[in-house]
Design an enzyme around this catalytic site. Structure first.
Site, PDB file in Angstrom:
ATOM      1  N   THR A 198       0.721  -1.130  -0.065  1.00 48.91           N
ATOM      2  CA  THR A 198       0.129  -0.056   0.020  1.00 48.91           C
ATOM      3  C   THR A 198       0.996   1.307   0.043  1.00 48.91           C
ATOM      4  OG1 THR A 198      -1.825  -1.008   1.340  1.00 48.91           O
ATOM      5  CG2 THR A 198      -1.659   1.477   1.393  1.00 48.91           C
ATOM      6  N   ASP A 229      -8.562  -1.530   5.358  1.00 46.17           N
ATOM      7  CA  ASP A 229      -8.563  -0.580   6.060  1.00 46.17           C
ATOM      8  C   ASP A 229      -8.219   0.682   5.143  1.00 46.17           C
ATOM      9  OD1 ASP A 229      -5.818  -1.511   5.796  1.00 46.17           O
ATOM     10  OD2 ASP A 229      -5.090   0.175   7.156  1.00 46.17           O
ATOM     11  N   GLY A 250      -0.340  -2.246   6.242  1.00 38.25           N
ATOM     12  CA  GLY A 250      -0.249  -3.329   7.125  1.00 38.25           C
ATOM     13  C   GLY A 250      -1.545  -4.303   7.028  1.00 38.25           C
ATOM     14  N   GLY A 252      -4.777  -4.986   7.007  1.00 38.10           N
ATOM     15  CA  GLY A 252      -5.843  -4.034   7.423  1.00 38.10           C
ATOM     16  C   GLY A 252      -6.910  -4.407   8.380  1.00 38.10           C
TER      17      GLY A 252
HETATM   18  N1  ASP Z   1      -3.770  -2.259   4.667  1.00 37.22           N
HETATM   19  C1  ASP Z   1      -3.930  -2.741   3.498  1.00 37.22           C
HETATM   20  C2  ASP Z   1      -4.827  -3.892   3.323  1.00 37.22           C
HETATM   21  O1  ASP Z   1      -5.049  -4.630   4.415  1.00 37.22           O
HETATM   22  C3  ASP Z   1      -2.559  -3.613   2.806  1.00 37.22           C
HETATM   23  C4  ASP Z   1      -1.232  -2.948   3.240  1.00 37.22           C
HETATM   24  O2  ASP Z   1      -1.161  -1.997   3.671  1.00 37.22           O
HETATM   25  O3  ASP Z   1      -0.478  -3.548   3.136  1.00 37.22           O
HETATM   26  O4  ASP Z   1      -5.693  -3.885   2.612  1.00 37.22           O
END
Ligand code: ASP
Length: 333
Positions: A198, A229, A250, A252
């Site tokens: 992300t 998220d 991370g 979400g």
């Molecule tokens: N936060 C994102 C999600 O869970 C993915 C990421 O940031 O690595 O969709």
């Protein structure tokens, strides 16, 4: 070349078993100084934050706002993400479809987001259009794609039309990895070597305006329809003038359970520095989600003085911070 300090940093991570004592009590309602910063600051997640920040600073130098900078930075990564975690070149869901999420927000509380969209080349720009042209904050799936067609944003139509598993829209690398994944179908996040990443971004402009944005394909091999998220205002991103903003990356689900970005901004409202706010929010994420060994969450925060903070559940979370040291317009001339 922009006159900017360029740097990628690794955030510290939470020591195990810590008490949640990072939020110091304070009588101050607004920790952020009311004055605009002397210079713009851009802050973004992971190593791809570097090209994103450069595009953001260039936009600011061009007379753009913090909102323009965030959109410009995210668009760069949407087009070209070697990590295959942002934009149409990303890894797909478990059924072979690339579905994208994005959100954008200003410190004045304007926000737009899209989730579970297919075929949209720049979800961050579609999120901005939701904010600017509709009375809504979040559009999802077919409705968001219909809105994209109405707005005539850039689409890859074959990605929307194809209903066959595997879609018609996977990059060769993503298709290869997805087919390999199908042999075992292990549904688990990998820390930092992420099958999720992300680009989340915060920008503060010379006029003291702040904006945040985030764009992602979410967790690789997620269930079809899963949304994380990143497009949820308050979870993946949050900004509130005159306090500050926070952004996450991370797993979400762990951030959704705590509304991580909102938590960090509220910590700053209660008097925490951006660094203390990130530590507080990450500790709450861990407290709510139990054993942190199986997931990563990285958090970045900035206040209206341009002070920044970073913290993560695990080692290995990198981010990019760039400040405009002198007038970039003249440096570009
Ligand atoms: N936060 C994102 C999600 O869970 C993915 C990421 O940031 O690595 O969709």
């Amino acid at each position: 070349m922009l006159a900017a300090s360029l740097a990628v940093f690794a955030a510290a991570c939470a020591p195990r078993g810590d008490r949640d004592d990072s939020l110091k009590s304070s009588s101050s309602e607004t920790a952020a100084p009311p004055h605009p910063p002397a210079r713009p600051v851009v802050l973004a997640t992971w190593n791809h934050g570097l090209p994103a920040n450069l595009a953001g600073l260039a936009r600011l130098a061009d007379g753009g706002s913090a909102l323009d900078a965030v959109e410009a930075g995210c668009r760069v990564v949407e087009l070209d993400c070697p990590d295959m975690t942002v934009g149409l070149g990303s890894r797909p869901d478990r059924d072979g479809f690339v579905t994208l999420d994005a959100s954008i927000m200003t410190g004045e509380g304007r926000a737009g987001a899209v989730a579970f969209v297919r075929g949209v080349i720049h979800p961050i720009s579609l999120a901005r259009l939701v904010m600017e042209r509709t009375p809504h904050v979040l559009l999802v799936g077919a409705g968001a794609e219909q809105f994209a067609r109405e707005c005539k944003v850039e689409l890859r139509d074959e990605c929307q039309r194809c209903d066959a598993p595997g879609g018609a829209c996977l990059s060769p690398a993503a298709e290869r990895e997805w087919r390999a994944w199908l042999t075992e179908k292990r549904y688990e996040p990998k820390i930092n070597i992420e099958n999720h990443d992300t680009i989340s971004m915060l920008a503060l402009d010379r006029e003291g305006r702040m904006a945040a944005g985030s764009t992602t394909s979410g967790l690789a091999y997620k269930m079809h329809g899963r949304v994380g998220d990143s497009p949820i205002v308050g979870a993946g991103i949050f900004v509130d003038a005159p306090i500050g903003g926070a952004i996450c990356t991370g797993l979400g689900e762990t951030v959704l359970r705590t509304l991580g970005a909102h938590l960090a901004v509220e910590a700053m409202r209660a008097g925490a520095t951006p660094q203390e706010a990130c530590e507080h929010a990450i500790r709450r994420v861990i407290a709510k989600n139990g054993d942190p060994s199986g997931y990563q969450v990285g958090m970045l925060a900035m206040d209206y003085a341009g002070r920044t903070g970073a913290f993560a559940v695990q080692r290995g979370f990198t981010y990019a911070l760039q400040e405009q040291l002198r007038d970039a317009a003249s440096a570009l001339a």
